[in-house]
Structure formats: C-alpha cells, structure tokens
Design a protein around this motif. Structure first.
Motif, PDB file in Angstrom:
ATOM      1  N   PHE A  11       0.827  -1.200   0.000  1.00 35.09           N
ATOM      2  CA  PHE A  11       0.000   0.000   0.000  1.00 35.09           C
ATOM      3  C   PHE A  11       0.865   1.255   0.000  1.00 35.09           C
ATOM      4  CE2 PHE A  11       1.198  -0.609   4.340  1.00 35.09           C
ATOM      5  CZ  PHE A  11       1.243   0.654   4.901  1.00 35.09           C
ATOM      6  N   ALA A  12       0.204   2.370  -0.247  1.00 38.51           N
ATOM      7  CA  ALA A  12       0.831   3.690  -0.121  1.00 38.51           C
ATOM      8  C   ALA A  12       0.007   4.493   0.878  1.00 38.51           C
ATOM      9  CB  ALA A  12       0.860   4.411  -1.466  1.00 38.51           C
ATOM     10  N   CYS A  15      -2.681   6.759  -0.623  1.00 39.69           N
ATOM     11  CA  CYS A  15      -3.609   6.132  -1.575  1.00 39.69           C
ATOM     12  C   CYS A  15      -4.995   5.969  -0.942  1.00 39.69           C
ATOM     13  CB  CYS A  15      -3.031   4.783  -1.986  1.00 39.69           C
ATOM     14  SG  CYS A  15      -4.166   3.673  -2.814  1.00 39.69           S
ATOM     15  N   ARG A  16      -5.998   6.523  -1.589  1.00 37.09           N
ATOM     16  CA  ARG A  16      -7.360   6.474  -1.054  1.00 37.09           C
ATOM     17  C   ARG A  16      -7.894   5.036  -0.963  1.00 37.09           C
ATOM     18  NH1 ARG A  16     -12.001  10.544  -2.994  1.00 37.09           N
ATOM     19  NH2 ARG A  16     -13.234  10.377  -1.112  1.00 37.09           N
ATOM     20  N   SER A  17      -7.688   4.251  -2.021  1.00 36.34           N
ATOM     21  CA  SER A  17      -8.138   2.847  -1.989  1.00 36.34           C
ATOM     22  C   SER A  17      -7.397   2.048  -0.921  1.00 36.34           C
ATOM     23  CB  SER A  17      -7.931   2.192  -3.353  1.00 36.34           C
ATOM     24  OG  SER A  17      -8.817   2.720  -4.297  1.00 36.34           O
ATOM     25  N   CYS A  18      -6.111   2.369  -0.740  1.00 35.11           N
ATOM     26  CA  CYS A  18      -5.322   1.684   0.286  1.00 35.11           C
ATOM     27  C   CYS A  18      -5.891   1.962   1.673  1.00 35.11           C
ATOM     28  CB  CYS A  18      -3.869   2.129   0.225  1.00 35.11           C
ATOM     29  SG  CYS A  18      -3.045   1.781  -1.346  1.00 35.11           S
ATOM     30  N   LYS A  19      -6.265   3.207   1.896  1.00 42.70           N
ATOM     31  CA  LYS A  19      -6.864   3.574   3.185  1.00 42.70           C
ATOM     32  C   LYS A  19      -8.194   2.866   3.390  1.00 42.70           C
ATOM     33  CE  LYS A  19      -4.726   8.150   3.353  1.00 42.70           C
ATOM     34  NZ  LYS A  19      -4.966   9.595   3.274  1.00 42.70           N
ATOM     35  N   GLY A  20      -8.960   2.717   2.313  1.00 43.55           N
ATOM     36  CA  GLY A  20     -10.241   2.016   2.398  1.00 43.55           C
ATOM     37  C   GLY A  20     -10.079   0.528   2.641  1.00 43.55           C
ATOM     38  N   LEU A  21      -8.993  -0.041   2.123  1.00 36.33           N
ATOM     39  CA  LEU A  21      -8.750  -1.469   2.299  1.00 36.33           C
ATOM     40  C   LEU A  21      -8.266  -1.807   3.706  1.00 36.33           C
ATOM     41  CD1 LEU A  21      -8.514  -4.336   1.156  1.00 36.33           C
ATOM     42  CD2 LEU A  21      -6.214  -3.713   0.354  1.00 36.33           C
ATOM     43  N   THR A  45       4.562  -0.845   3.030  1.00 30.61           N
ATOM     44  CA  THR A  45       4.333   0.415   2.340  1.00 30.61           C
ATOM     45  C   THR A  45       5.311   0.582   1.183  1.00 30.61           C
ATOM     46  OG1 THR A  45       4.262   2.809   2.567  1.00 30.61           O
ATOM     47  CG2 THR A  45       5.798   1.660   3.988  1.00 30.61           C
ATOM     48  N   VAL A  46       4.874   1.274   0.156  1.00 33.41           N
ATOM     49  CA  VAL A  46       5.772   1.561  -0.964  1.00 33.41           C
ATOM     50  C   VAL A  46       6.675   2.752  -0.655  1.00 33.41           C
ATOM     51  CG1 VAL A  46       4.172   0.637  -2.677  1.00 33.41           C
ATOM     52  CG2 VAL A  46       4.164   3.071  -2.194  1.00 33.41           C
ATOM     53  N   ASP A  51      11.251   0.937  -5.730  1.00 31.03           N
ATOM     54  CA  ASP A  51      11.976   0.053  -6.640  1.00 31.03           C
ATOM     55  C   ASP A  51      11.861  -1.402  -6.206  1.00 31.03           C
ATOM     56  OD1 ASP A  51      12.735   2.174  -8.241  1.00 31.03           O
ATOM     57  OD2 ASP A  51      14.658   2.450  -7.222  1.00 31.03           O
ATOM     58  N   TYR A  52      11.973  -1.638  -4.919  1.00 30.80           N
ATOM     59  CA  TYR A  52      11.844  -3.005  -4.413  1.00 30.80           C
ATOM     60  C   TYR A  52      10.442  -3.552  -4.689  1.00 30.80           C
ATOM     61  CZ  TYR A  52      11.527  -6.987  -1.307  1.00 30.80           C
ATOM     62  OH  TYR A  52      11.304  -8.242  -0.807  1.00 30.80           O
ATOM     63  N   ILE A  53       9.423  -2.743  -4.419  1.00 31.26           N
ATOM     64  CA  ILE A  53       8.037  -3.166  -4.642  1.00 31.26           C
ATOM     65  C   ILE A  53       7.827  -3.498  -6.120  1.00 31.26           C
ATOM     66  CG2 ILE A  53       5.613  -2.433  -4.518  1.00 31.26           C
ATOM     67  CD1 ILE A  53       6.748  -2.812  -1.746  1.00 31.26           C
ATOM     68  N   LYS A  54       8.336  -2.662  -7.011  1.00 30.07           N
ATOM     69  CA  LYS A  54       8.220  -2.929  -8.450  1.00 30.07           C
ATOM     70  C   LYS A  54       8.925  -4.228  -8.821  1.00 30.07           C
ATOM     71  CE  LYS A  54       7.577   1.727 -10.248  1.00 30.07           C
ATOM     72  NZ  LYS A  54       8.132   2.789 -11.095  1.00 30.07           N
ATOM     73  N   SER A  55      10.064  -4.501  -8.187  1.00 28.05           N
ATOM     74  CA  SER A  55      10.803  -5.732  -8.497  1.00 28.05           C
ATOM     75  C   SER A  55      10.017  -6.980  -8.099  1.00 28.05           C
ATOM     76  CB  SER A  55      12.171  -5.727  -7.807  1.00 28.05           C
ATOM     77  OG  SER A  55      12.061  -6.018  -6.424  1.00 28.05           O
ATOM     78  N   LEU A  56       9.048  -6.822  -7.193  1.00 27.85           N
ATOM     79  CA  LEU A  56       8.190  -7.943  -6.787  1.00 27.85           C
ATOM     80  C   LEU A  56       7.027  -8.165  -7.748  1.00 27.85           C
ATOM     81  CD1 LEU A  56       7.987  -7.310  -2.939  1.00 27.85           C
ATOM     82  CD2 LEU A  56       9.377  -9.002  -4.135  1.00 27.85           C
ATOM     83  N   GLY A  57       6.886  -7.286  -8.725  1.00 25.81           N
ATOM     84  CA  GLY A  57       5.804  -7.429  -9.698  1.00 25.81           C
ATOM     85  C   GLY A  57       4.535  -6.699  -9.319  1.00 25.81           C
TER      86      GLY A  57
END
Length: 109
Positions: A11-12, A15-21, A45-46, A51-57
């Motif tokens: 999550f970030a 991020c609104r959706s992240c907060k809702g989740l 958290t991102v 970069d690490y989060i992106k490397s996880l796909g």
C-alpha cells in the motif's frame, strides 16, 4: 516463516483505496476462521521502497501477494476495498491446496 502461508498487502499511505482497504484487511486477518491455520498476514508500504516493490511485480496499489513455502508466489493481484470477497476466495484456494485438513499444518510436498 517456513511453516506459514504469507499474505502481504502492499500500500501507499496517500492512496485512497489503500486507506479504504486497511480496516477490511485487518478484519480478515483477525477472522476467527483463520485463527488455527498457518497464515501470516503482513503489510508493506511503498514509501521509500518503490523500486523493491516494483521488483516484486506490484503494478497497482493496493495489491496483495500470497506466498507458500513449496511454491513461492502463488497469487499477485490488485485488491481494493471492493475485492475483499476475491481475497477470501484466494485465501481459501491456497489453504485448501496447501494445508493438511487433519493437522492444519502446511503439506510437506
């Protein structure tokens, strides 16, 4: 955690959706039906780790990944607040495939 199925939410903070989740993900993690199963719920958290989060796909936020010892990554999907039923279904599928119904432990193979 070799004896656990790991369910990680990415999550970030902005991020609104992240907060809702967030409250829904926490509620799933505390659901009594999962209490005796070898599940580990985690969040990352991102912030400061894009970069690490992106490397996880991870391509969208919020997202959830599910890992097992024998197979590694078995699920990777965007999971907004409205996708909680899908998250529960995916957890059930992974548990049914990887947990011995008698011992409630991860299958060895």
């Amino acid at each position: 955690h070799p004896g656990k199925i790991i369910i990680t939410k990415f999550f970030a903070p902005w991020c609104r959706s992240c907060k809702g989740l967030e409250p829904k993900f926490v509620a799933v993690s505390k659901d009594e039906k999962y209490s005796n199963l070898p599940l580990l719920f985690a969040q990352m958290t991102v912030q400061d780790s894009k970069d690490y989060i992106k490397s996880l796909g991870i391509l969208a936020l919020p997202s959830v990944q599910i890992y097992t010892k024998t197979e590694g990554l078995v699920e990777n999907f965007p999971c907004g607040p409205s996708k909680i039923p899908m998250l529960k279904n995916k957890i059930a599928q992974v548990v049914n495939s990887n947990v011995d119904a008698n011992t409630l432990q991860l299958k060895l193979v």
